[in-house]
Every structure is written in structure tokens, then in C-alpha cells.
Design a protein around this motif. Structure first.
Motif, short mmCIF file in Angstrom:
data_model
loop_
_atom_site.label_atom_id
_atom_site.label_comp_id
_atom_site.label_asym_id
_atom_site.label_seq_id
_atom_site.Cartn_x
_atom_site.Cartn_y
_atom_site.Cartn_z
N PRO A 1 58.76 -55.28 -31.64
CA PRO A 1 59.01 -56.60 -31.04
C PRO A 1 58.13 -57.71 -31.59
CG PRO A 1 57.83 -55.19 -29.50
CD PRO A 1 58.27 -54.31 -30.63
N ARG A 2 56.97 -57.37 -32.13
CA ARG A 2 56.08 -58.40 -32.68
C ARG A 2 56.39 -58.70 -34.14
NH1 ARG A 2 53.38 -55.04 -29.75
NH2 ARG A 2 52.42 -53.85 -31.44
N GLY A 3 57.42 -58.06 -34.68
CA GLY A 3 57.81 -58.28 -36.08
C GLY A 3 57.36 -57.13 -36.96
N GLU A 4 58.15 -56.84 -37.96
CA GLU A 4 57.88 -55.70 -38.84
C GLU A 4 56.54 -55.83 -39.55
OE1 GLU A 4 62.69 -55.54 -39.56
OE2 GLU A 4 61.35 -56.15 -41.20
N ALA A 5 56.28 -57.01 -40.11
CA ALA A 5 55.04 -57.20 -40.86
C ALA A 5 53.82 -57.03 -39.96
CB ALA A 5 55.03 -58.58 -41.51
N GLU A 6 53.90 -57.54 -38.75
CA GLU A 6 52.77 -57.43 -37.83
C GLU A 6 52.53 -55.98 -37.42
OE1 GLU A 6 49.49 -58.17 -35.66
OE2 GLU A 6 50.50 -59.52 -37.08
N HIS A 7 53.59 -55.24 -37.16
CA HIS A 7 53.44 -53.82 -36.83
C HIS A 7 52.87 -53.04 -38.01
CE1 HIS A 7 55.21 -53.26 -32.76
NE2 HIS A 7 55.75 -54.43 -33.03
N TYR A 8 53.30 -53.39 -39.21
CA TYR A 8 52.73 -52.76 -40.41
C TYR A 8 51.24 -53.07 -40.51
CZ TYR A 8 57.20 -51.47 -42.68
OH TYR A 8 58.40 -50.89 -43.02
N ARG A 9 50.87 -54.32 -40.28
CA ARG A 9 49.46 -54.70 -40.33
C ARG A 9 48.64 -53.89 -39.33
NH1 ARG A 9 45.51 -57.64 -37.91
NH2 ARG A 9 46.83 -57.88 -36.07
N GLU A 10 49.13 -53.77 -38.11
CA GLU A 10 48.42 -53.01 -37.09
C GLU A 10 48.26 -51.55 -37.50
OE1 GLU A 10 50.76 -53.68 -33.62
OE2 GLU A 10 50.18 -55.80 -33.46
N ARG A 11 49.31 -50.99 -38.08
CA ARG A 11 49.26 -49.61 -38.55
C ARG A 11 48.20 -49.46 -39.64
NH1 ARG A 11 51.68 -44.62 -37.10
NH2 ARG A 11 52.14 -43.42 -38.98
N ALA A 12 48.18 -50.37 -40.59
CA ALA A 12 47.23 -50.28 -41.70
C ALA A 12 45.79 -50.38 -41.19
CB ALA A 12 47.51 -51.38 -42.72
N ILE A 13 45.54 -51.27 -40.24
CA ILE A 13 44.20 -51.41 -39.69
C ILE A 13 43.80 -50.13 -38.95
CG2 ILE A 13 42.83 -52.65 -37.97
CD1 ILE A 13 44.33 -55.20 -38.85
#
Length: 221
Positions: A70-82
């Protein structure tokens, strides 16, 4: 139950999508947003191997990600990477792109805005969209060298990881159609497509794997 012929045809499309590039150090990586968090995981793995100093994750939401991201694909990817240990200052987020062309254009604009020099890009996508993504990137940003990358998985293994065989095959058929149609529209470079790949695509489309086909282009490529 997916018929045996459909599995074989899907495997052929899967194999054709693989570019066979060997990952190498590049200026940046661009991770293309989708329903598949494996793109983020693979980008992180490449970062850990020293393949690039900067990551761009790009993508808004789509009908397949609206609920799960829901927060957007790029943001979820960023969270995963962190979560996996990538420092936040090594990640740029492009949150507006809704198709592959926008992924490339908006990522380029973001990198230029941040003053990041780019001569080569590791383009990280889902395994079944390597060729489509590469052809789009080459068309829209021809000045840089593109190296395709994706999670190294067999077709059956990937289907198991997603848990929805029809979705994966529908996506494969949609990706193949775009390779056939989009060059004429100026969206990507032309790719030589073997006859047996075209035949596999046609059989799958006739069999009803059509949910990701272009609504205005239900004809032969």
C-alpha cells in the motif's frame, strides 16, 4: 491444473526472457517495482557483492500490488533492503512510475537531479521480464550500458515461490506480447523473436492466459 503443453510453452517464454548477462560492477542499480520482493532481495545481494554504490527502487502501485504494497512498490523495496542491511543513504526511491517506460525515465531524472554520474546500470527485474525491461531501457536511455539481472531461479521454482501459476504465465504472455508490439510504437528496441517462441505465445493466448494482454492489442504481434 495447468496443462502439460501450457507448462512447456510457458517454459519457452521464460527461457527467452533470460538475457544471460553476467552481473558486473556498474554505476548504479535500478530495481523495477512489482509484486515480487525477490527483486529487492536480488538487488541487495548485488549491492553486498560490490556491484554498485547506489540503488534506485522505482514503482508506484498496480492492480497486483495495491493491497500487498500500500505504500508503493519502491517504498516497500526500500524497507526490505534496509531490513537486509543496506544503508538508507545508498538508496534512492522513485515512487511515481506505473510502467516500465516510466521506471526508466523517472529513475534517470532522479539520478540526474541528485548529480549521480551514470555510465552503466544493473537493471534488476523479475526473471520473466528481463528482456522486456532491457529492450525498454535501451530505447529510452541508450547512452548508458545496461546489464540485466534477476533472481537466478528455475521456472518451476519461481512459480512455487509466487504461489500462483496462472498469474506467472499470464505475466509471461503479457511480457511477450509487449516485445512483439511495443517496438512499432517506439517504446522499446526491436528484438529478434524465434518462431517457436511466437508459437508458444500464440498457444498460451488461445488457451486463455490473457489477463495481462494489452486491451487494445489482442491481435498477433
Amino acid at each position: 491444473m495447468i496443462p502439460t503443453q501450457a507448462w512447456a510453452d510457458a517454459q519457452r517464454l521464460w527461457d527467452f526472457q533470460q538475457m544471460g548477462h553476467e552481473p558486473r560492477p556498474c554505476s548504479v542499480a535500478v530495481g523495477l517495482g512489482s509484486h515480487d520482493l525477490g527483486v529487492a532481495d536480488t538487488t541487495v545481494d548485488l549491492y553486498r557483492r560490490g556491484m554498485m554504490p547506489v540503488i534506485v527502487f522505482t514503482g508506484a502501485t498496480s492492480r497486483t500490488t495495491r493491497e500487498r504494497m500500500p505504500r508503493g512498490e519502491a517504498e516497500h523495496y526500500r524497507e526490505r533492503a534496509i531490513e537486509l542491511g543496506v544503508p538508507s543513504d545508498a538508496i534512492l526511491v522513485e515512487p511515481r512510475a506505473r510502467n516500465t517506460g516510466e521506471n526508466i525515465r523517472f529513475s534517470r531524472a532522479l539520478l540526474e537531479e541528485r548529480g549521480v554520474p551514470v555510465s552503466s546500470v544493473l537493471l534488476v527485474s523479475k526473471p520473466y521480464e528481463e528482456r522486456r525491461s532491457y529492450a525498454t531501457a535501451r530505447k529510452l536511455w541508450p547512452e548508458v550500458e545496461w546489464v540485466s539481472a534477476s533472481t537466478p531461479m528455475a521456472f518451476a521454482e519461481y512459480v512455487d515461490s509466487i504461489g500462483d501459476a496462472r498469474l506467472v504465465i499470464d505475466m509471461l504472455v503479457g511480457a511477450q506480447q509487449r516485445l512483439m508490439v511495443y517496438p512499432r510504437r517506439g517504446f522499446m528496441i526491436e528484438q529478434a523473436i524465434p518462431g517457436n517462441v511466437t508459437a508458444a505465445y500464440e498457444r498460451l493466448r488461445t488457451s486463455g492466459f490473457t489477463s495481462r494482454l494489452l486491451a487494445d492489442s489482442m491481435t498477433r504481434g
